[in-house]
Motif scaffolding. Structure first.
Motif, PDB file in Angstrom:
ATOM      1  N   ALA A   1     -54.774  33.076 -40.368  1.00 11.97           N
ATOM      2  CA  ALA A   1     -54.493  34.010 -41.564  1.00 11.97           C
ATOM      3  C   ALA A   1     -54.760  33.834 -42.915  1.00 11.97           C
ATOM      4  O   ALA A   1     -55.428  32.432 -43.224  1.00 11.97           O
ATOM      5  CB  ALA A   1     -52.904  34.367 -41.519  1.00 11.97           C
ATOM      6  N   PHE A   2     -55.220  34.849 -43.736  1.00  9.31           N
ATOM      7  CA  PHE A   2     -55.211  34.434 -45.205  1.00  9.31           C
ATOM      8  C   PHE A   2     -54.302  33.779 -45.700  1.00  9.31           C
ATOM      9  O   PHE A   2     -52.951  33.906 -45.753  1.00  9.31           O
ATOM     10  CB  PHE A   2     -55.667  36.069 -45.812  1.00  9.31           C
ATOM     11  CG  PHE A   2     -56.203  35.776 -47.167  1.00  9.31           C
ATOM     12  CD1 PHE A   2     -56.392  34.724 -47.727  1.00  9.31           C
ATOM     13  CD2 PHE A   2     -56.718  36.884 -47.883  1.00  9.31           C
ATOM     14  CE1 PHE A   2     -57.337  34.737 -48.959  1.00  9.31           C
ATOM     15  CE2 PHE A   2     -57.054  37.151 -49.078  1.00  9.31           C
ATOM     16  CZ  PHE A   2     -57.604  35.910 -49.588  1.00  9.31           C
ATOM     17  N   GLY A   3     -54.556  32.516 -46.327  1.00 11.08           N
ATOM     18  CA  GLY A   3     -53.589  31.530 -46.863  1.00 11.08           C
ATOM     19  C   GLY A   3     -52.787  30.435 -45.834  1.00 11.08           C
ATOM     20  O   GLY A   3     -52.166  29.580 -46.530  1.00 11.08           O
ATOM     21  N   SER A   4     -53.484  30.498 -44.792  1.00  8.02           N
ATOM     22  CA  SER A   4     -53.011  29.408 -44.016  1.00  8.02           C
ATOM     23  C   SER A   4     -53.406  27.824 -44.436  1.00  8.02           C
ATOM     24  O   SER A   4     -54.479  27.767 -44.996  1.00  8.02           O
ATOM     25  CB  SER A   4     -53.885  29.531 -42.444  1.00  8.02           C
ATOM     26  OG  SER A   4     -53.536  30.571 -41.830  1.00  8.02           O
ATOM     27  N   VAL A   5     -52.411  27.111 -44.227  1.00  7.39           N
ATOM     28  CA  VAL A   5     -52.872  25.725 -44.881  1.00  7.39           C
ATOM     29  C   VAL A   5     -52.972  24.798 -43.809  1.00  7.39           C
ATOM     30  O   VAL A   5     -52.143  24.277 -43.089  1.00  7.39           O
ATOM     31  CB  VAL A   5     -51.741  25.123 -45.655  1.00  7.39           C
ATOM     32  CG1 VAL A   5     -51.968  24.015 -46.254  1.00  7.39           C
ATOM     33  CG2 VAL A   5     -51.164  26.230 -46.820  1.00  7.39           C
ATOM     34  N   GLN A   6     -54.330  24.385 -43.339  1.00  7.28           N
ATOM     35  CA  GLN A   6     -54.700  23.702 -42.265  1.00  7.28           C
ATOM     36  C   GLN A   6     -54.487  22.072 -42.810  1.00  7.28           C
ATOM     37  O   GLN A   6     -54.770  21.769 -44.097  1.00  7.28           O
ATOM     38  CB  GLN A   6     -56.070  23.719 -41.756  1.00  7.28           C
ATOM     39  CG  GLN A   6     -56.133  24.797 -40.789  1.00  7.28           C
ATOM     40  CD  GLN A   6     -57.689  24.709 -40.401  1.00  7.28           C
ATOM     41  OE1 GLN A   6     -58.489  24.449 -40.802  1.00  7.28           O
ATOM     42  NE2 GLN A   6     -57.732  25.319 -39.133  1.00  7.28           N
ATOM     43  N   VAL A   7     -54.241  21.124 -41.915  1.00  8.10           N
ATOM     44  CA  VAL A   7     -54.254  19.635 -42.404  1.00  8.10           C
ATOM     45  C   VAL A   7     -54.802  18.950 -41.365  1.00  8.10           C
ATOM     46  O   VAL A   7     -54.287  18.714 -39.893  1.00  8.10           O
ATOM     47  CB  VAL A   7     -52.606  19.137 -42.310  1.00  8.10           C
ATOM     48  CG1 VAL A   7     -52.828  17.599 -42.830  1.00  8.10           C
ATOM     49  CG2 VAL A   7     -51.802  20.096 -43.371  1.00  8.10           C
ATOM     50  N   PRO A   8     -56.327  18.669 -41.451  1.00 12.68           N
ATOM     51  CA  PRO A   8     -56.874  17.776 -40.352  1.00 12.68           C
ATOM     52  C   PRO A   8     -56.392  16.449 -40.298  1.00 12.68           C
ATOM     53  O   PRO A   8     -55.569  15.884 -41.002  1.00 12.68           O
ATOM     54  CB  PRO A   8     -58.235  18.084 -40.928  1.00 12.68           C
ATOM     55  CG  PRO A   8     -58.283  19.119 -42.012  1.00 12.68           C
ATOM     56  CD  PRO A   8     -57.088  19.186 -42.606  1.00 12.68           C
ATOM     57  N   SER A   9     -57.195  15.528 -39.572  1.00 14.03           N
ATOM     58  CA  SER A   9     -56.628  14.241 -39.436  1.00 14.03           C
ATOM     59  C   SER A   9     -56.814  13.274 -40.707  1.00 14.03           C
ATOM     60  O   SER A   9     -56.048  12.356 -40.799  1.00 14.03           O
ATOM     61  CB  SER A   9     -57.633  13.655 -38.320  1.00 14.03           C
ATOM     62  OG  SER A   9     -58.923  13.760 -38.974  1.00 14.03           O
TER      63      SER A   9
END
Length: 334
Positions: free
Chosen positions: A236-244
């Motif tokens: 979604a617009f505004g999703s906060v992903q946190v990769p490794s």
């Protein structure tokens, strides 16, 4: 009858509210980054709410008008000029044939918007006039505007059906430090309690990796329980992903349709304009709210937009020619 692009600026594209409904087929939504500024620009001209505008980033374009029209400029303060003389933002501006609109520089914010009373002659593709640069779809030839481009108007709308009683005075992007309200999830269970506390209590810095696709933040490491890799799902617009690497990335208008990293939270709709008007080295903090609180804030924003309309317009008994409108507007600021 239209506008000639003398200078394209850093990144100037045609955008509206976007192209929803096609993410399952791999087409991103695109659309404007700052929906609030976009809505106000069209409201000032009594345009349809979703009428296409020009969105520009950090360095504004230079436009030559080949016919008369009315425009409104919103977003960050780019210090606009017409024929070398400063003009106001957040108001209706009458443009004559041969007028040159330019911008001195970005004083506050990072993105600006230009709406046109005569409507841009841009074809509708899959329900939208927005530019999807990655796909080469929509907008003007599926790309950003370049020096020498020409966009026609599709209407001879050189009047407003209302008397514009005053401009709006909105200084919304002065602060370097902001708090973004978020709804936690949908994969916040992939993070430790300490990791979630770090996310909500720490200050993060906007990096130079900030474009229409997303905003990468620098700051404290957000600890996960095991891995943040997931089976790809919708974004979604505004999703906060946190990769490794443990640093948040906020996904924006030109985001990918799906992603394989856990999303710790999603920035609520009413706060996204604050985010997309940030610059490199500006600081961001996060505050968790409930879905119900986010819905209430969205309803309040809709009410505010309606109040703006009542503040700036006075009904007229007859349609006003734009020359008369321009004279009345100029008197307001003498």
């Amino acid at each position: 009858m239209g506008i000639r692009i003398l200078k394209g600026g850093m990144l100037t594209t045609v955008q509206d509210s976007g192209r929803p409904g096609y993410q399952s087929q791999g087409f991103g939504v695109s659309g404007v980054m700052d929906r609030r500024s976009f809505k106000i620009a069209n409201l000032l001209l009594d345009n349809p709410e979703n009428e296409a505008v020009l969105e520009f980033t950090l360095l504004g374009p230079t436009l030559e008008f080949t016919s008369e029209t009315i425009i409104a400029i919103t977003g960050g303060d780019f210090q606009p000029q017409v024929n070398g003389k400063p003009v106001k933002m957040y108001t209706a501006l009458y443009m004559h044939r041969g007028d040159i609109l330019s911008f001195r520089g970005c004083r506050t914010g990072s993105r600006g918007y230009i709406a046109f009373s005569s409507y841009l002659e841009i074809p509708v593709v899959m329900g939208s006039r927005s530019t999807n640069i990655k796909c080469g779809l929509g907008g003007f030839k599926g790309r950003r505007l370049l020096d020498g481009d020409y966009i026609s108007f599709r209407a001879k709308r050189r009047y407003l059906p209302y008397f514009l009683s005053r401009s709006l005075d909105l200084n919304e992007f002065e602060q370097d430090n902001i708090t973004l309200r978020v709804i936690m999830g949908p994969q916040d269970d992939a993070f430790t309690a300490a990791g979630k506390e770090t996310f909500l209590s720490s200050e993060y810095v906007v990096t130079s990796e900030f474009d229409r696709m997303g905003c990468r933040l620098e700051g404290p490491f957000i600890a996960s329980k095991a891995t943040t890799d997931i089976i790809s799902d919708g974004i979604a617009f505004g999703s906060v992903q946190v990769p490794s690497h443990g640093k948040p990335i906020i996904l924006l208008a030109d985001r990918q349709t799906t992603g394989g990293y856990a999303k710790i939270a999603t920035v609520i709709s009413v706060d996204i304009p604050k985010l997309v008007q940030r610059k490199t080295d500006h600081k961001v903090k996060f505050q968790a709210v409930t879905v119900e609180e986010a819905q209430e804030l969205l309803a309040l924003e809709a009410k505010e937009m309606n109040e703006f309309r009542h503040q700036i317009y006075q009904p007229c008994k007859e349609v006003l020619d734009c020359r008369l409108v321009a004279k009345r507007i100029s008197k307001l600021f003498q």
